[in-house]
Design an enzyme around this catalytic site. Structure first.
Site, mmCIF file in Angstrom:
data_model
loop_
_atom_site.group_PDB
_atom_site.id
_atom_site.type_symbol
_atom_site.label_atom_id
_atom_site.label_comp_id
_atom_site.label_asym_id
_atom_site.label_seq_id
_atom_site.Cartn_x
_atom_site.Cartn_y
_atom_site.Cartn_z
ATOM 1 C CB CYS A 116 10.662 61.848 -21.095
ATOM 2 S SG CYS A 116 10.332 63.151 -22.301
ATOM 3 C CG ASN A 150 10.340 63.214 -3.568
ATOM 4 O OD1 ASN A 150 10.009 63.818 -2.558
ATOM 5 N ND2 ASN A 150 11.546 62.675 -3.726
ATOM 6 C CD GLU A 151 14.474 65.632 -2.793
ATOM 7 O OE1 GLU A 151 15.162 64.810 -3.414
ATOM 8 O OE2 GLU A 151 14.712 65.960 -1.620
ATOM 9 C CB CYS A 156 14.349 64.634 -20.827
ATOM 10 S SG CYS A 156 14.150 63.275 -22.020
ATOM 11 C CD GLU A 311 12.444 64.794 1.710
ATOM 12 O OE1 GLU A 311 13.680 64.636 1.666
ATOM 13 O OE2 GLU A 311 11.678 64.364 0.836
ATOM 14 C CG HIS A 362 18.874 59.838 4.855
ATOM 15 N ND1 HIS A 362 18.072 60.400 5.813
ATOM 16 C CD2 HIS A 362 19.280 60.855 4.071
ATOM 17 C CE1 HIS A 362 17.997 61.707 5.605
ATOM 18 N NE2 HIS A 362 18.721 62.008 4.555
#
Lengths: 675, 675, 675
Positions: A116, A150-151, A156, A311, A362
């Protein structure tokens, strides 16, 4: 200009998670990296659980080892803060850290992007970790960037967020009456008497699914919640960044974005990032133009500053329904496309394939087989070799676009939340329709935000500019009055920033465009009308405006239905410039003819536009010299006649103007233009 | 007969929400209304939040002003009670007022239709508001109707509802053993020992989604819950109505319904309403017959008494996937279609377009542009003009149908909840299949409930009469025995009111029909069989009954499959009448041939049936004189030869029998038939 | 071998729920059963609510009567324990007994399969009931089997289950570090510090829906939860079984399974069941092979021991979208197909149709009409007659297959949870692709589990053997080394039992197959490649492996794309045997050519393989004599030339080798082969 970080070539490497393997594997990794010409690794992306064992105890031992190993192997380091997923113990001890989803369900520990953003515990411990990391490694010279979380993504709807939303509203609107006004709460008797009456807009309050879409009953509330949620997450980012700055003020800080990701307004992130980095995962059916526009969107977030391709997969993704292999040369082609559009790096997720959990299929530099005699590893090695030869000539170099397309996240929210007139209205698609013409004809075109300095451009297109915020109307008028060419479309100028209608459409753009729209006919899927210009007939679809001119010149009218003869395509002279209005969605022929006409009017010339499948992109470095990227997106050979004297930037061969060069399938060449 | 309210012409106006605008706009509204011939406004639909500020404080000041303004401008008033959405403060202070949805999720404040119908707080405050409003405005002579709440809908599964359901069951069944019997609770060992064992049937108890549908494991429980929920909501309506009656016993009370809305049994509402009002929002692909049947269904709720068209859009809706414009003349055409089928009003949602929230792109008399020189406003004004000329001749006038189709909400619930035999069984579709023949041939046909007096009709069709409740079987036998013609279809006569099977199908209709059904073959989507009669071959689809006759005459049998030659279409002579059974779904040719044959048998003649796209409907006023509506649903001209002497009711032109009249596209004419 | 229970003929009967009717109906039931040749009934499936009225009070009075009646009428009894649905009072008093679903929603009373398998209350009361029932009826000689619960299914995610899961993990892994390793929890920083950190994997933790499928972020957790959930439910079964054994150690105990039901690992059940019973409900579009494979799967659970067909419909189901009638002879055909594949019973759900609730439109021996002159009842009676004549010759008889296909539930979970490479990978479909060739050519083929003794077979095919558990790799090597023929396919050998990748694919099968897979190309839906062998070209689809041989011989390579010429089909000589690898999914022609070639190599001959639509299956009884079932699945006649001397097992007619016999549509004949 300036480079994004302290590196003297295009950075080549990617996400490296040695913590998933025993140490004996690490040395093998180093050997492979060397073979492949890898010179940068992103470390520590998901290690919070191992770094912090409880409220008090931290353990950096393994990270110390990893950083030492990488440093000894001359690898640059992009050091992540690990806060993209919280530790399990933290979720157990402080359940407030867990998110409540759009259906009102409190989640348990699991996944990532799982904290959150308004949890005090999350904010405290994530920023503390950023502080500890930056303090510990501040003297390591190989660290050239910080990678926060990250990303970032998701949202929420917990009670903490609800409370924070009320505070955010109070800051923004001061009184509940102003909130009522901004949200038009007299509708359906929704008038609020107190900030405590505010609830988060979700599937258990104002939202519900319809026609497979998320629909809200109060667009203004939902848009404000998106703003609030973006700012809540940006705040998390800033808290970490500010702790890092205390220790390493000279190392730039970024977080990796995701192109057109619709949930967060990336322009708010961009303001707080030292450089943009992003993750490029096109699906196999995406066209070169559809990928290029993502690079342009990302580059445009910081007004053209070069960015980091953080990436991409070397070979294959795992999360699409059908994960097709990148074809031979495709990885190289897409890597150079990123560089052509502004990247100063070519980085992969991931360096070594996990053996368990959801990303184990991946693609990676080092595959499960662990071999270096594979097609993919050979291609990686070949590219590593080339990038060394290419050196630093492209670093920090910029485009020189004279045309721009406006893309705005809040505008997208307004369009997608709109109840009516048609679920077929697709902002990203319509923006791409216009961009594709520039791309196909190799005319540089920036993607810009609504706050950009318009005067830099000769031509600006704003497809479906539904929401005209603040003084944007006036700024566009000034831009055109001073000679700019501007074009916009159907469903534009409807609302101001709170999604309130500002009168006859296109609202604040009415004078500029010299028209008003009496009605708009939403055609059901598959139904079409048409219009004709200069003897060519084009398709009219999705939403068809019935226009009255008030000063504008009519360029075309509908051919059919009860509004046959009614204008739908106009141009208005406004000061020294022109403002065009296209009252419907159309077909590729129309976009082509119209955009090329605009470029001609704006005196924007095109080079190398006659080669099917050839992408030509230029970057200009500090000294103003041009580096030209020629990318053959065809699966077959292509021969190109060069339009100037130039030198191959990799092998230094010289070419003369008019000389023909043949590209293999998916081949790329990079030239320094000789002046 | 009698008129529905105190007005001397077709009421023309609609929902007016001036509280959404500053007062300076109000005067402009009055000017526009006058221009357009508006003479009625529905006020106060969603104002609870502004009328009641907390438990104690009420504030009617602004409503006083609005009512005063409308009164001074000679507008009739349909005064709403505002209870269709509760105030935010009430939801915060009394969370019990909020609904719990079908997935067991307690909702937060938001939307409308948002109050739990069994909340004591909601019941207390909604009825108190109705009392206060009626007391305050009881002396205003312009108020001609009360409009309780708005478009009642939805349902609730909270603990209050669960408790109220137990009380409802105790009232109905007295003992838990009777409940067990009615619900067949020995199945799957569901036997209840105590009323406290009862839980609301929902997705967290007996329901689950399957094949994109809502499926229940105990149909009887789910049907009883629907009955209970309808009655709970009707109770809320009655509480308000009774408070109003204390103050204004002579002003009729209504609430606006929604045609075939499946969730609530409107027949229970109708009993408590002084007149029916409803909101007509056809989608662009609905045919004239599909709209006409809705009017007939609504009119039939009170046995043919004229009704109020409370809402329609003047131009466009906003909530459909593609919101197509009403074509020129279409609004007039649909308005007169409503009047032809029994409406004494032509009313719009909405008078002025909201500037914010989810209905801001819904059409209005006054659009966002605020102009009166638009196509839509011109059409509204022209119709306003006509309605003045038309005067009062249609008010209270009724149809004289000799044919009827039975439509029953509880029957629909039974069919839709049924697990098997086929998800393709579509009650509304099959009812419409039969209705369409009447409509196309301009034969009056009422839609009636199962409790209607059957003796009024010469022909009654009951498609898919799955549930035969109470003494309905006997009443149908009596009807046919006395000479009536009756027809029913496959999947009929299966169950009684608790969804319990009553033996061999068609159960209580077996003697009447003189058949029994051994098996029924549910054909997968796309599969067909066929049958032939009088040399014509028709399609057999969806559910194919294999019939044994026990007295009935076979009219046709299947052509194919292992049951080729097995009867599927029969007629039984019963007393003085005939009872037909059609054992499958079929094609349009069959419905046409069969219904016209029935009409011929019942000696029901048709006039003006040879014009494609012409709808001809008659209303008869108190004195018995006929008003004939001719509606050209074609997009092209149509010439009609009149079948009697008649006078144009608007411009008073006289026409002779045999004279030809030409209608423009979507044109309408209204005639008084000269006797 | 041995029979499954104490009965001297094929048991004929089914589920009988007289508790749903008054006692006067029971006598009529007995009359009908006698008419139809019914000799077994399954009683007491859902009667818990009536047997146990509260914590203390039990009431067996009605069950006593029912059992007495059935016993007096010489019916064998399969006695159920009634624990498939708990009583309403128990749910009210002990809410812990209710399940929490995959979305975290605690359910209320309703449905069946509704008890939390880890609820102490459920376990206590269900096993106590089993004890009481077996004690009470232990002396009744007609009871020949116990039927525990009913169609165990579903799962639970409540706190009790979560706690039990932690205990299960501690038993299995001892330390949390071992859990972290098995689940690869260093990925995304999921490292657990304590068993209390473990949460159930669900839509509010690690799962989310994607592409219409259930996707998990940690496959290992989800697979372990499936294992745990299976074992939890098996434990419930065992608790009841063990109580029963105390009283009736000689009466076998079973529970009815559901073929390929994916949620529970039936091999764990099979170990605890005295014989397998299962419910066969094919949909109308399933082919004979698709039904046969289910019988083989079920039979294979106990290594070929004969089983009980516990349920099938005599006529029609009710829960499919379109419930088509079983055609004339179809019920007989499917009954004998079950017997041919190993059933020692022909049993129906249900003996009499319920009058209420969700199964009231499911077919029954006695229909709602209650008549015995129906097509369905006549077919039932005719079959009853035949089964008496057939006697005991098939009881306990087994197949003699020399080929087997491996099917493993855990393997399926691994494949279906996998994120990538393609959502088109369909384990059951691919297994069926291979099985169909055996079936069409009337070659016996067993379905076996991964722990079966491989040495019994000459040919083993393991399509998509994704998960190679424990020593399976070694055991397969041994099997081939000793002369076996083995074949496997793409996406095989990836992971061990925790879904952790074991290196280059096909992992532990690499040596056996003599290859390694460098890359795999997942083609989007509709895209194809091809390969050619012996002049025939076959389709390559779904997932295309690019293979390197390391010892294997190449049988074929791709024809197209950048990997044209790359091997995809290989065979490796390993010891005395051969191991084949097929690197893609293909078309029916390929499966046919390849499987028949394998059979030829393994010297497995085929008889009666040249008749389209003829299924020929043999069972061998204790003395080794063969009973041959010939089933004509065609809708038309079929003439077959017999390959041996044989005697019709029903009417005792003798036939000579070479004699021709004509079968009617859907006809069946059963022969004793004369030696």
């Amino acid at each position: 200009m300036g480079k994004i970080w302290n590196h003297n070539k295009i950075a080549y490497g990617g996400d490296y998670n040695p913590e998933q393997w025993p140490e004996e594997v690490w040395e093998e990794d180093m050997r492979c990296f060397k073979l492949a010409g890898i010179d940068i690794v992103t470390l520590n992306v998901f290690s919070w659980a191992s770094l912090q064992k409880d409220d008090e105890v931290y353990d950096f031992e393994r990270l110390d080892k990893i950083i030492k190993l990488c440093t000894e192997n001359d690898l640059k380091i992009c050091l992540a803060t690990s806060t993209g997923a919280h530790p399990a113990w933290m979720a157990r001890k402080y359940p407030e850290i867990l998110r409540t989803d759009f259906d009102g369900r409190k989640h348990k520990f699991g996944g990532r992007h799982n904290s959150c953003p308004n949890s005090p515990v999350y904010r405290r411990y994530s920023s503390l970790l950023a502080y500890k990391l930056s303090e510990r490694y501040k003297d390591n010279k190989n660290i050239i960037a910080w990678h926060v979380s990250n990303e970032y993504g998701g949202d929420c709807y917990c009670e903490n967020c609800e409370k924070a939303f009320r505070v955010w509203l109070k800051d923004r609107y001061k009184t509940i009456d102003e909130v009522n006004k901004a949200w038009n709460m007299s509708f359906w008797g929704h008038t609020l008497y107190d900030f405590d009456d505010v609830v988060a807009p979700s599937n258990i309050s104002e939202h519900f699914p319809l026609f497979g879409r998320d629909r809200t009953q109060f667009q203004s509330i939902s848009i404000d919640y998106r703003r609030f949620m973006t700012e809540s997450i940006v705040d998390c980012y800033k808290l970490e960044r500010d702790e890092i700055r205390k220790n390493t003020p000279d190392i730039p800080v970024t977080t990796n974005l995701m192109g057109f990701y619709p949930v967060l307004d990336y322009r708010k992130f961009a303001k707080e990032m030292e450089f943009i980095s992003w993750d490029n995962y096109p699906s196999p059916h995406e066209t070169p133009a559809e990928i290029a526009i993502c690079h342009e969107l990302m580059k445009g977030l910081k007004s053209g500053q070069s960015f980091c391709l953080m990436e991409q997969t070397p070979s294959v993704t795992n999360w699409q329904p059908f994960n097709k292999l990148k074809r031979p040369n495709e990885m190289r082609l897409l890597s150079y496309q990123a560089v052509a559009h502004g990247s100063d790096s070519v980085m992969f997720f991931q360096m070594r394939r996990s053996i368990g959990a959801c990303e184990k299929y991946h693609g990676a530099v080092i595959d499960h087989a662990g071999r270096t005699d594979t097609r993919v590893f050979r291609e990686i090695t070949a590219l590593g070799d080339e990038l060394k030869k290419l050196g630093d000539i492209t670093l920090g170099a910029r485009s020189k676009a004279r045309a721009a397309i406006i893309y705005d996240w809040e505008n997208r929210w307004g369009i997608e939340y709109s109840a009516g007139p048609s679920i077929l209205i697709d902002y990203r698609r319509e923006v791409t329709n216009y961009y594709e013409v520039f791309h196909k004809n190799n005319i540089a075109c920036d993607l810009i935000g609504p706050d950009e300095d318009f005067s830099k451009y000769d031509l600006i297109i704003a497809p479906i500019l539904y929401m005209v915020k603040g003084d944007m109307g006036e700024r566009l008028e000034k831009y055109v009055a001073e000679g700019g060419v501007f074009a916009t479309t159907y469903f534009s100028g409807y609302v101001e920033e709170h999604d309130l209608v500002t009168g006859a459409y296109p609202g604040k753009l009415k004078d500029l465009l010299g028209i008003w729209v009496e009605e708009s006919d939403a055609l059901p899927e598959g139904e079409k009308n048409s219009f004709t210009r200069d003897g060519k007939t084009y398709e009219a679809s999705i939403l068809l405006d019935l226009i009255h001119t008030e000063g504008a010149e009519v360029l075309s009218s509908y051919n059919e239905d009860f509004y046959a003869g009614t204008p739908m395509f106009t141009v208005n002279s406004f000061g020294k410039g022109k403002a065009y209005y296209i009252g419907c969605s159309s077909d590729k022929e129309f976009y082509k003819d119209f955009v090329l006409e605009l470029c001609e009017k704006a005196d924007i010339s095109k080079e190398l536009s006659n080669y099917e499948g050839l992408e030509a992109v230029s970057r200009y470095n500090d000294s103003g010299s041009e580096i030209l990227f020629l990318l053959n997106h065809n699966k077959s050979e292509l021969t190109v006649k060069l339009h100037a004297d130039m030198t191959d930037a990799i092998n230094k061969t010289e070419y003369k103007k008019g000389q023909e060069v043949t590209f293999g399938p998916r081949d790329v060449m990079i030239f320094s233009i000789n002046e």
